[in-house]
Design a protein around this motif. Sequence first.
Motif, short mmCIF file in Angstrom:
data_model
loop_
_atom_site.label_atom_id
_atom_site.label_comp_id
_atom_site.label_asym_id
_atom_site.label_seq_id
_atom_site.Cartn_x
_atom_site.Cartn_y
_atom_site.Cartn_z
N MET A 1 -25.60 -2.64 2.15
CA MET A 1 -24.85 -1.65 2.95
C MET A 1 -25.19 -1.81 4.44
N HIS A 2 -24.20 -1.64 5.29
CA HIS A 2 -24.44 -1.71 6.74
C HIS A 2 -25.40 -0.59 7.16
N PRO A 3 -26.39 -0.91 8.02
CA PRO A 3 -27.41 0.10 8.36
C PRO A 3 -26.85 1.33 9.08
N ASP A 4 -25.66 1.23 9.69
CA ASP A 4 -25.10 2.39 10.39
C ASP A 4 -24.34 3.34 9.45
N LEU A 5 -24.26 2.97 8.18
CA LEU A 5 -23.56 3.84 7.23
C LEU A 5 -24.54 4.78 6.54
N GLU A 6 -24.12 6.02 6.38
CA GLU A 6 -24.92 6.98 5.61
C GLU A 6 -24.74 6.71 4.13
N ARG A 7 -23.49 6.45 3.72
CA ARG A 7 -23.24 6.03 2.34
C ARG A 7 -21.88 5.38 2.22
N VAL A 8 -21.75 4.59 1.18
CA VAL A 8 -20.46 3.94 0.90
C VAL A 8 -19.60 4.93 0.12
N LEU A 9 -18.38 5.13 0.59
CA LEU A 9 -17.45 6.02 -0.13
C LEU A 9 -16.68 5.23 -1.18
N PHE A 10 -16.14 4.07 -0.76
CA PHE A 10 -15.37 3.25 -1.68
C PHE A 10 -15.70 1.78 -1.46
N THR A 11 -16.01 1.09 -2.55
CA THR A 11 -16.31 -0.34 -2.47
C THR A 11 -15.00 -1.13 -2.34
N PRO A 12 -15.11 -2.41 -1.94
CA PRO A 12 -13.89 -3.23 -1.89
C PRO A 12 -13.15 -3.26 -3.23
N GLN A 13 -13.90 -3.29 -4.32
CA GLN A 13 -13.26 -3.33 -5.65
C GLN A 13 -12.50 -2.03 -5.91
N GLN A 14 -13.12 -0.90 -5.55
CA GLN A 14 -12.44 0.39 -5.76
C GLN A 14 -11.19 0.50 -4.89
N ILE A 15 -11.27 -0.01 -3.67
CA ILE A 15 -10.11 0.03 -2.77
C ILE A 15 -8.96 -0.79 -3.38
N GLN A 16 -9.27 -2.00 -3.82
CA GLN A 16 -8.20 -2.86 -4.36
C GLN A 16 -7.59 -2.26 -5.63
N ALA A 17 -8.45 -1.67 -6.47
CA ALA A 17 -7.93 -1.09 -7.72
C ALA A 17 -6.99 0.06 -7.42
N ARG A 18 -7.35 0.87 -6.44
CA ARG A 18 -6.50 2.02 -6.11
C ARG A 18 -5.20 1.57 -5.44
N ILE A 19 -5.30 0.54 -4.60
CA ILE A 19 -4.09 0.02 -3.95
C ILE A 19 -3.11 -0.49 -5.02
N ALA A 20 -3.63 -1.14 -6.04
CA ALA A 20 -2.76 -1.64 -7.11
C ALA A 20 -2.02 -0.49 -7.78
N GLU A 21 -2.72 0.64 -7.98
CA GLU A 21 -2.06 1.80 -8.61
C GLU A 21 -0.97 2.36 -7.71
N VAL A 22 -1.28 2.50 -6.42
CA VAL A 22 -0.29 3.07 -5.49
C VAL A 22 0.89 2.11 -5.33
N ALA A 23 0.60 0.81 -5.30
CA ALA A 23 1.69 -0.17 -5.19
C ALA A 23 2.63 -0.08 -6.40
N ALA A 24 2.07 0.17 -7.56
CA ALA A 24 2.91 0.31 -8.76
C ALA A 24 3.84 1.52 -8.62
N GLU A 25 3.32 2.61 -8.06
CA GLU A 25 4.17 3.79 -7.82
C GLU A 25 5.29 3.45 -6.84
N ILE A 26 4.93 2.76 -5.78
CA ILE A 26 5.93 2.41 -4.75
C ILE A 26 6.99 1.49 -5.34
N GLU A 27 6.57 0.52 -6.12
CA GLU A 27 7.53 -0.41 -6.76
C GLU A 27 8.52 0.36 -7.61
N ARG A 28 7.99 1.29 -8.36
CA ARG A 28 8.87 2.07 -9.25
C ARG A 28 9.86 2.88 -8.42
#
Length: 179
Positions: A1-28
């Motif tokens: 984790m970057h030293p200037d962060l207090e905590r990670v809210l969302f990891t790159p994997q969580q971001i990509q997984a959520r984007i895939a869900e939202v993209a599916a909604e948009i496609e529909r």
Amino acid sequence: MHPDLERVLFTPQQIQARIAEVAAEIERDYASRPGLVLAAVLKGSVFFLTDLCRALSLPLRLDFLAISSFSPGAGGGRVRIEKDLDLDISGQHVLLVEDIVDTGFTLRYLLETLSARRPESLQVCTLLDKTSRRLLPVPVHYRCFEIPDRFVVGYGLDYQQLYRNLPCLGILRSGIFRG
Ligand code: IMP
């Protein structure tokens, strides 16, 4: 984790997984609406835009606008367009891609400005939403994550133009953030 962060809210994997869900909604939702324009607000939403559009297989066009804004505390919530869209959006289905909706002043201004150009439809997709901070009611049609009232950086979001390149989204240490 970057030293200037207090905590990670969302990891790159969580971001990509959520984007895939939202993209599916948009496609529909846009399957029967040809001529989609993704209009992204520079600079914060660029990372989100590039991942979102690659998760969409619809035919679409990309465009960008840049704004300068002054927070309500600092200047009455004024927003100004510094770089406008290149495309004529009249009669087009426009999806405005935002990094974060906070008080709602920026989004309200953008929606008023763009709807005056008579798009066929105008909807909003945001990566982050701080609903507890809202001062103006604004429509948010697609949101990846609702977040608490803390200052978040990474994945395109900055503090004093830094931290945009962090691959995760995280809360900036309060000793560094002077809000
Ligand atoms: P609003 O007009 O108050 O909704 O503010 C939206 C803008 O404030 C965003 O486009 C960001 O530039 C900025 N902003 C608000 N909260 C954060 C944050 O937690 N991190 C980075 N930028 C933020």
